[in-house]
Motif scaffolding. Sequence first.
Motif, PDB file in Angstrom:
ATOM      1  N   LEU A 149       2.981 -30.238 -32.480  1.00 36.39           N
ATOM      2  CA  LEU A 149       3.742 -30.413 -33.714  1.00 36.39           C
ATOM      3  C   LEU A 149       4.074 -29.055 -34.322  1.00 36.39           C
ATOM      4  N   TYR A 150       5.273 -28.967 -34.907  1.00 40.30           N
ATOM      5  CA  TYR A 150       5.665 -27.779 -35.665  1.00 40.30           C
ATOM      6  C   TYR A 150       6.125 -28.232 -37.044  1.00 40.30           C
ATOM      7  N   LEU A 151       5.651 -27.546 -38.076  1.00 41.62           N
ATOM      8  CA  LEU A 151       5.871 -27.961 -39.452  1.00 41.62           C
ATOM      9  C   LEU A 151       6.304 -26.759 -40.275  1.00 41.62           C
ATOM     10  N   THR A 152       7.368 -26.914 -41.067  1.00 45.71           N
ATOM     11  CA  THR A 152       7.808 -25.842 -41.960  1.00 45.71           C
ATOM     12  C   THR A 152       7.229 -26.053 -43.353  1.00 45.71           C
ATOM     13  N   THR A 153       7.016 -24.953 -44.081  1.00 46.97           N
ATOM     14  CA  THR A 153       6.393 -25.054 -45.400  1.00 46.97           C
ATOM     15  C   THR A 153       7.142 -24.228 -46.450  1.00 46.97           C
ATOM     16  N   TYR A 154       7.187 -24.799 -47.653  1.00 45.62           N
ATOM     17  CA  TYR A 154       7.706 -24.054 -48.811  1.00 45.62           C
ATOM     18  C   TYR A 154       7.157 -24.692 -50.077  1.00 45.62           C
ATOM     19  N   ASN A 155       6.679 -23.857 -50.987  1.00 46.03           N
ATOM     20  CA  ASN A 155       6.134 -24.299 -52.264  1.00 46.03           C
ATOM     21  C   ASN A 155       7.145 -23.961 -53.355  1.00 46.03           C
ATOM     22  N   TYR A 156       7.766 -24.990 -53.943  1.00 44.29           N
ATOM     23  CA  TYR A 156       8.842 -24.758 -54.911  1.00 44.29           C
ATOM     24  C   TYR A 156       8.335 -24.178 -56.235  1.00 44.29           C
ATOM     25  N   THR A 157       7.080 -24.400 -56.546  1.00 43.01           N
ATOM     26  CA  THR A 157       6.523 -23.865 -57.792  1.00 43.01           C
ATOM     27  C   THR A 157       6.105 -22.415 -57.635  1.00 43.01           C
ATOM     28  N   ALA A 158       5.345 -22.138 -56.597  1.00 46.23           N
ATOM     29  CA  ALA A 158       4.812 -20.789 -56.399  1.00 46.23           C
ATOM     30  C   ALA A 158       5.712 -19.919 -55.529  1.00 46.23           C
ATOM     31  N   LYS A 159       6.787 -20.525 -54.967  1.00 50.89           N
ATOM     32  CA  LYS A 159       7.691 -19.815 -54.050  1.00 50.89           C
ATOM     33  C   LYS A 159       6.943 -19.303 -52.822  1.00 50.89           C
ATOM     34  N   GLY A 160       5.888 -19.999 -52.442  1.00 48.23           N
ATOM     35  CA  GLY A 160       5.085 -19.594 -51.298  1.00 48.23           C
ATOM     36  C   GLY A 160       5.396 -20.430 -50.075  1.00 48.23           C
ATOM     37  N   GLY A 161       4.510 -20.378 -49.108  1.00 47.60           N
ATOM     38  CA  GLY A 161       4.768 -21.041 -47.839  1.00 47.60           C
ATOM     39  C   GLY A 161       5.612 -20.151 -46.962  1.00 47.60           C
TER      40      GLY A 161
END
Length: 393
Positions: A372-384
Amino acid sequence: MITKPSTTIALLLLVTFFAACKKEVSDSTIVNAASPVSVKSGQTVTITGQNLTAGGTPTATLNKRQLTVQNVSATSLQVLIPKLAGSGIIKLTVGSRSFDGPQCNYQYTATVTTAAGDGTAGSNGGTLSSAEFNCPWGIVVDENGDLYVADDYSRLIRKVSISGNQVSNIQFTTNNFFSPYDLAIDTKNHVLYGTDFNEHVIRMGTDGSNQTVIYNGPMPNAGIALGPDGLLYVGNNTLGTIIRMNTDGSNVTPYASGIGTPRNIIFDAAGDMFVAGYNGAAVSAGIFQVMSDGTPAFLYADKAFGGWEIARDTYGNFYEADHFNNVLRLIDPSGNAVTIAGSGTAADVDGIGTAASFNGPQGLTIAPDGTLYLTTYNYTAKGGNKVRKIVVE
């Protein structure tokens, strides 16, 4: 020779006696217990009982998957638990009779590592560990194991070559296609298709060549998939619909409706369509199956699921990228839902199972080998801003 009546009666009594004995042995088969009851891939389970070999060597299944039977005796047998067998009852067949054996609870091992991205919000390519992403979303994998990522805020398609240790950029050469959202890939012809969560669908070569916007329609377009019939399927997140079209954008027709906030669309190896969605009537997230006539059926409810994208492996397990709870969930073919990776904390930590952490799971894809491959992004902290790799056993 003339058989005397007394001889005939004796023969009948003898046949009846042996038939009764055979039935008695079979009926006396008993399944008592198993150890262990919490199991992992490759582990051996010992089942005890009586007359377990009546009628021949017994067979065993778990969730309809055939188990390898080892070390058989009349009072015990050992079975080998295969990869991703799932939780359920081991069913035994002894002679012509079937028995419900012990309940086994499958313990998943999900190893999480970082495939690409250093966590910095940006668009610089480079090595896997130094490359930057900025809100990566849709992700697909080609026949060589290379990944293509819709890097939303960078307005780029990113090619991630795992074997080449390199992330490169594919620029958009058209002005009427906005930030990319989801992707589909034709691995045979090396063609990418993408939505921009606006009004458009684009077609291009996997090298970025021959870019053409093939569709303009009501926003927001979300999930996109290339069906086994060679047609494109595109979901509208707000309207709850899926449309179907030729790969050049012609012959656009309605296909399905009544799907609660559909996000990504997937097809399994059998050619069946599934959609990650939200069932407002049940107030729960889950998975829809869309039948060949376009009729949607709510297949699995998972009230704990707070995300958007799904994938399915060859064993029939579904995986859910849970954005808001920062975990990866699994639904087995029996409908059992469990968190297999992620601590729930919004962070980027490699590890095994709940010792690992995700920072806003978004896009999800599965390679032919089950990785599995998964992309990440945190809209509050602008992280991931990473691509994570998960190997599940």
